[in-house]
Design a protein around this motif. Sequence first.
Motif, PDB file in Angstrom:
ATOM      1  N   PHE A  38       0.814  -1.222   0.000  1.00  0.00           N
ATOM      2  CA  PHE A  38       0.000   0.000   0.000  1.00  0.00           C
ATOM      3  C   PHE A  38       0.849   1.274   0.000  1.00  0.00           C
ATOM      4  O   PHE A  38       0.307   2.367   0.103  1.00  0.00           O
ATOM      5  N   THR A  39       2.149   1.145  -0.098  1.00  0.00           N
ATOM      6  CA  THR A  39       3.044   2.298   0.026  1.00  0.00           C
ATOM      7  C   THR A  39       3.125   3.072  -1.284  1.00  0.00           C
ATOM      8  O   THR A  39       3.211   2.486  -2.367  1.00  0.00           O
ATOM      9  N   ASP A  40       3.128   4.394  -1.165  1.00  0.00           N
ATOM     10  CA  ASP A  40       3.261   5.257  -2.339  1.00  0.00           C
ATOM     11  C   ASP A  40       4.665   5.116  -2.927  1.00  0.00           C
ATOM     12  O   ASP A  40       5.645   5.013  -2.178  1.00  0.00           O
ATOM     13  N   LYS A  55       1.979   7.963   3.022  1.00  0.00           N
ATOM     14  CA  LYS A  55       1.068   8.051   1.883  1.00  0.00           C
ATOM     15  C   LYS A  55       0.631   6.644   1.483  1.00  0.00           C
ATOM     16  O   LYS A  55       1.454   5.780   1.218  1.00  0.00           O
ATOM     17  N   TRP A  56      -0.677   6.447   1.464  1.00  0.00           N
ATOM     18  CA  TRP A  56      -1.233   5.140   1.093  1.00  0.00           C
ATOM     19  C   TRP A  56      -1.753   5.205  -0.341  1.00  0.00           C
ATOM     20  O   TRP A  56      -2.281   6.234  -0.783  1.00  0.00           O
ATOM     21  N   THR A  57      -1.599   4.113  -1.058  1.00  0.00           N
ATOM     22  CA  THR A  57      -2.074   4.070  -2.434  1.00  0.00           C
ATOM     23  C   THR A  57      -2.515   2.653  -2.799  1.00  0.00           C
ATOM     24  O   THR A  57      -2.010   1.679  -2.241  1.00  0.00           O
ATOM     25  N   ASP A  59      -2.414   1.782  -6.099  1.00  0.00           N
ATOM     26  CA  ASP A  59      -1.952   1.671  -7.475  1.00  0.00           C
ATOM     27  C   ASP A  59      -1.510   0.257  -7.831  1.00  0.00           C
ATOM     28  O   ASP A  59      -1.788  -0.235  -8.929  1.00  0.00           O
ATOM     29  N   ARG A  62      -4.570  -1.853  -8.285  1.00  0.00           N
ATOM     30  CA  ARG A  62      -5.290  -1.452  -9.508  1.00  0.00           C
ATOM     31  C   ARG A  62      -4.604  -2.035 -10.732  1.00  0.00           C
ATOM     32  O   ARG A  62      -5.264  -2.522 -11.656  1.00  0.00           O
ATOM     33  N   ARG A 252       4.212   5.127 -14.427  1.00  0.00           N
ATOM     34  CA  ARG A 252       3.688   5.461 -13.104  1.00  0.00           C
ATOM     35  C   ARG A 252       4.746   5.412 -12.004  1.00  0.00           C
ATOM     36  O   ARG A 252       4.444   5.632 -10.859  1.00  0.00           O
ATOM     37  N   THR A 258       6.762  -3.360  -4.925  1.00  0.00           N
ATOM     38  CA  THR A 258       5.407  -3.071  -4.456  1.00  0.00           C
ATOM     39  C   THR A 258       4.390  -3.956  -5.162  1.00  0.00           C
ATOM     40  O   THR A 258       3.456  -4.476  -4.539  1.00  0.00           O
TER      41      THR A 258
END
Length: 293
Positions: A38-40, A55-57, A59, A62, A252, A258
Amino acid sequence: MADKGWRDRVFNITNITVLILIALATVFPIYYTIILSFTDPTEYYSKPLILFPEKWTLDAYRYLLSNGLFVSALGVSTFLATVGTALSLIVTAGLAYALSRKRLRFRRAMMFLILLTFLFQPGLVPAYLIVRNLGLIDSIWSLILPSLTSGWYALLMKGFFDSIPDSLEEAGRIDGCNEIGVFWRIMLPLSLPALVAFGLFFAVGYWNTYFNALMYINDQNRWPLQVLLQNMLVDPSTMGGGAGVESFRANRQMPTETLKMAAVVIATIPIMLVYPFLQKHFAKGAMVGSLKE
């Protein structure tokens, strides 16, 4: 007495401390895997170790869930874990029920053949030749049919059926049930704890299918999740036909690590979520066949 009480306290404190350290060593890799998924990306590149991201993401998730190869592998594993488990339970329960009936013809011979499988294994080459001659190479059924049942599981469930009183079968026959009716309406409902326990074993086995898939599946689109995950961990370019991850990183700035952690989480979470709901039945079924009333 005071000296003994002091020693007991030291022993308890040492015990608790060691157990806490072992628990932390066990839980931390799981925690770190989930956190990293979940790390940016910007935070991942700026810190050597991340214990709690600022910061959570989503990406990584997705991307994986929009990648055709990953979704296909997820679907194959889901099919194996659902359809394979259902078929394995039917075959194992049916075989165990038949073996538990003393009036079954050639019962001793069948028991001998099942016990023989404990001592002698066919080996990889004969197993591969059988699957190939049946035309199952690159078929999802090559991952189900050879693993439908196990002699060990059949004998354990037979012990459970042996513990069910014969009077229940006689009552069912008085009510007009035939052999299948007795099995379906009486034996299976009574064997729910055993079915849940063995179902969990089968589901975990099918979900983690790896070695058989390496032998029988050559088409990437038919890979189960564990095979794709292993290839992804070794070579991230496996995703997307060789350029998926690299192009995603270019567009991206998504770290490959990740994506790997997110894939591990997706591959692990389903079984972790299922077990708590089956724990009550699993605890009863784990002792299947060990006691006879």
